[in-house]
Write a protein that holds these residues in place. Structure first.
Motif, short mmCIF file in Angstrom:
data_model
loop_
_atom_site.label_atom_id
_atom_site.label_comp_id
_atom_site.label_asym_id
_atom_site.label_seq_id
_atom_site.Cartn_x
_atom_site.Cartn_y
_atom_site.Cartn_z
N LYS A 5 4.18 8.92 -1.38
CA LYS A 5 3.84 7.70 -1.49
C LYS A 5 5.01 6.84 -0.75
O LYS A 5 6.10 7.22 -0.67
CB LYS A 5 3.97 7.31 -2.93
N ARG A 6 4.39 5.69 0.15
CA ARG A 6 5.35 5.05 1.06
C ARG A 6 6.14 4.14 0.16
O ARG A 6 5.42 3.36 -0.46
CB ARG A 6 4.62 4.58 2.39
N ILE A 7 7.49 3.82 0.31
CA ILE A 7 8.24 3.01 -0.16
C ILE A 7 8.96 2.08 0.82
O ILE A 7 9.20 2.42 1.62
CB ILE A 7 8.96 3.36 -1.63
N VAL A 8 9.16 0.84 0.51
CA VAL A 8 9.89 0.03 1.27
C VAL A 8 11.01 -1.14 0.60
O VAL A 8 10.50 -1.40 -0.50
CB VAL A 8 9.01 -1.06 2.19
N SER A 9 12.10 -0.87 0.87
CA SER A 9 12.80 -1.97 0.20
C SER A 9 14.18 -2.40 1.16
O SER A 9 14.35 -1.76 2.21
CB SER A 9 13.50 -1.28 -1.30
N GLY A 10 14.58 -3.42 0.79
CA GLY A 10 15.70 -3.92 1.55
C GLY A 10 16.95 -4.64 0.76
O GLY A 10 16.74 -4.85 -0.26
N PRO A 149 10.94 -0.41 -4.86
CA PRO A 149 11.61 -0.08 -5.73
C PRO A 149 12.67 -1.36 -5.83
O PRO A 149 13.27 -1.81 -4.85
CB PRO A 149 12.61 1.07 -5.47
N VAL A 150 12.46 -2.20 -6.99
CA VAL A 150 13.37 -3.45 -7.14
C VAL A 150 14.01 -3.48 -8.55
O VAL A 150 13.42 -2.91 -9.50
CB VAL A 150 12.71 -4.57 -6.88
N GLY A 151 14.89 -4.37 -8.83
CA GLY A 151 15.48 -4.76 -10.10
C GLY A 151 14.30 -5.61 -10.75
O GLY A 151 13.55 -6.18 -10.11
N ILE A 152 14.50 -5.71 -11.97
CA ILE A 152 13.59 -6.45 -12.81
C ILE A 152 13.37 -8.03 -12.21
O ILE A 152 12.62 -8.86 -12.17
CB ILE A 152 13.94 -6.65 -14.10
N ASP A 153 14.52 -8.38 -11.54
CA ASP A 153 14.83 -9.84 -11.29
C ASP A 153 14.07 -10.13 -10.13
O ASP A 153 13.54 -11.24 -9.82
CB ASP A 153 16.32 -10.19 -11.10
N GLN A 154 13.62 -9.02 -9.31
CA GLN A 154 12.83 -9.12 -8.18
C GLN A 154 11.37 -8.84 -8.40
O GLN A 154 10.52 -9.20 -7.49
CB GLN A 154 13.38 -7.99 -6.98
N HIS A 157 8.75 -11.49 -7.33
CA HIS A 157 8.46 -11.49 -6.02
C HIS A 157 7.55 -10.41 -5.38
O HIS A 157 6.58 -10.49 -4.65
CB HIS A 157 9.87 -11.47 -5.19
N ILE A 158 7.78 -9.46 -6.13
CA ILE A 158 6.51 -8.30 -5.71
C ILE A 158 4.95 -8.66 -6.15
O ILE A 158 4.38 -8.36 -5.39
CB ILE A 158 7.17 -6.92 -6.30
N GLU A 159 5.17 -9.31 -7.43
CA GLU A 159 3.74 -9.95 -7.82
C GLU A 159 3.07 -10.80 -6.68
O GLU A 159 2.18 -10.93 -6.47
CB GLU A 159 4.07 -10.51 -9.17
N LEU A 160 4.26 -11.48 -6.39
CA LEU A 160 3.66 -12.60 -5.23
C LEU A 160 3.23 -11.90 -3.95
O LEU A 160 2.16 -12.12 -3.22
CB LEU A 160 4.79 -13.50 -4.75
N THR A 161 3.88 -10.67 -3.45
CA THR A 161 3.56 -9.96 -2.35
C THR A 161 1.95 -9.39 -2.55
O THR A 161 1.28 -9.45 -1.76
CB THR A 161 4.47 -8.91 -2.21
N ARG A 162 1.99 -9.04 -3.85
CA ARG A 162 0.45 -8.49 -4.18
C ARG A 162 -0.41 -9.68 -3.96
O ARG A 162 -1.51 -9.17 -3.43
CB ARG A 162 0.55 -7.83 -5.44
N GLU A 163 -0.38 -10.67 -4.43
CA GLU A 163 -1.21 -11.84 -4.38
C GLU A 163 -1.53 -12.29 -2.86
O GLU A 163 -2.77 -12.48 -2.57
CB GLU A 163 -0.60 -13.15 -5.19
N ILE A 164 -0.42 -12.17 -2.16
CA ILE A 164 -0.39 -12.52 -0.73
C ILE A 164 -1.62 -11.51 -0.11
O ILE A 164 -2.42 -11.74 0.81
CB ILE A 164 0.55 -12.69 -0.29
N ASP A 180 2.71 -1.39 -5.58
CA ASP A 180 3.41 -1.44 -6.79
C ASP A 180 4.77 -1.43 -6.94
O ASP A 180 5.51 -1.20 -6.21
CB ASP A 180 3.24 0.13 -7.68
N THR A 181 5.31 -2.26 -8.01
CA THR A 181 6.81 -2.41 -8.40
C THR A 181 7.11 -1.14 -9.08
O THR A 181 6.67 -0.82 -10.18
CB THR A 181 7.05 -3.55 -9.46
N ILE A 182 8.25 -0.63 -8.47
CA ILE A 182 9.04 0.54 -9.06
C ILE A 182 10.21 -0.01 -9.58
O ILE A 182 11.01 -0.12 -9.06
CB ILE A 182 9.27 1.70 -8.09
N LEU A 183 10.24 -0.32 -10.93
CA LEU A 183 11.34 -0.72 -11.68
C LEU A 183 12.70 0.19 -11.53
O LEU A 183 12.46 1.41 -12.01
CB LEU A 183 11.25 -1.30 -12.92
#
Ligand code: SF4
Length: 328
Positions: A5-10, A149-154, A157-164, A180-183
């Motif tokens: 599965k491909r994941i991206v984070s920065g 993969p992000v912390g709960i505070d982010q 933003h991932i939900e917004l990414t999904r909507e876009i 998907d958000t991987i907490l």
């Protein structure tokens, strides 16, 4: 063979990495390397959204961040490690996504107002700051990431990414998966003053700190606030030093400190000294590698160049599909 599965984070390059960054994000990334197709980037354009008035350190911080990443265990043989601004395709996709993203979606972003309130010393009433979740969406979906993969505070933003991504697919035909958000687990360690560990609070222990700096910072750590005198029994469950012990000290020492603290058999000064030595030992190989890469910056540059080339190939391919879909 099943595809990974491909994941991206920065990460934004805001200065040297500290233990909070290590346990909050970086260690998770390192652990994910064998099981995922990983793309990790240094978000230097994102640093500009809040530091546009003083961009002078961003380049230096970018290289130092890559040094910290490599020293801690991110491996360019296993992950694509790159610098955001070297992949111009992110900017083109950001522009195209900005055409389809309704402004109210950005204004309702919970961190937007929080950040404006928190950073009163900066004028953040800019288009770039309002729009940074759109850039973030471009950063992620340009690699057709399936997870972030992000912390709960982010997470919003991932939900917004999904909507876009959904809106793009709806308007132009399906190009992007919705990631998907991987907490990731939140780091339990606090700064030396018991607030969240942060460079701006001057309460952080950095991966690059020398043994002397570590010992000094540990000696100043706030412990159980109820334990005023040496003879007072302490409560390790509320003591940040004990949390550090749990991370860095051998299990038999942790098992010993707990009752010794509760019965006031051990004092905080001695307890901290013991923990500091284990923390020094834990960070020693990382610090050695940081020194090595600081003396071999050509290797660091090579990692950034090769990683950015790999990322660009994937981004360019997606962007060709995007242009076809938008018919432009
Ligand atoms: Fe914390 Fe150790 Fe002091 Fe107990 S003895 S309060 S665990 S520093």
């Amino acid at each position: 063979m099943t595809e990974k599965k491909r994941i991206v984070s920065g990460m934004r390059p805001t200065g040297a990495l500290h233990l909070g960054n290590l346990h909050g994000a970086l260690q998770n990334w390192i652990n994910m390397q064998p099981d995922y197709d990983c793309f990790f980037f240094i978000a230097d354009w994102h640093a500009l959204t809040s530091d546009y008035e003083n961009p002078g350190n961003i380049k230096k911080y970018t290289r130092n961040m890559m040094i910290d990443w490599l020293a801690a265990g991110l491996d360019p043989e296993k992950s694509v490690l790159f610098v955001q601004s070297r992949i111009r395709e992110h900017a083109e996709l950001f522009l195209l996504l900005s055409m389809i993203t309704p402004v109210p979606w950005l204004e309702r972003n919970p961190t937007y107002k929080e950040q404006i309130d928190a950073l009163q010393n900066k004028d953040l009433s800019t288009f770039g700051f309002l729009g940074y979740p759109v850039l973030q969406a471009a950063d992620i979906i340009i690699y057709k990431a399936e997870g972030v993969p992000v912390g709960i505070d982010q997470a919003p933003h991932i939900e917004l990414t999904r909507e876009i991504a959904r809106r793009f697919n709806h308007l132009y035909g399906r190009v992007f998966p919705e990631p998907d958000t991987i907490l990731t687990e939140i780091s339990k360690i606090l700064g030396t003053d018991r607030r969240k560990m942060s460079k701006s609070y001057s309460n952080a222990i950095f991966l690059s700190d020398s043994p002397e700096q570590i010992r000094k910072k540990v000696s100043q750590m706030i412990t159980d606030p109820q334990r005023i005198k040496r003879t007072d029994p302490g409560d390790p469950s509320v003591c940040n030093v004990f949390t550090f012990h749990q991370l860095y000290s051998p299990t038999d020492l942790v098992a010993q400190v707990d009752p010794d603290c509760r019965s006031a058999k051990i004092g905080c000064v001695e307890c901290k000294k013991k923990m500091a030595e284990h923390l020094v030992a834990y960070l020693s190989p990382i610090r050695d590698k940081i020194e090595y890469y600081k003396n071999h910056t050509d290797q660091v540059e090579q990692v950034m160049a090769e990683g950015s080339d790999k990322a660009r190939q994937v981004a360019a391919k997606t962007l060709a599909e995007v242009r076809d879909a938008v018919r432009i």
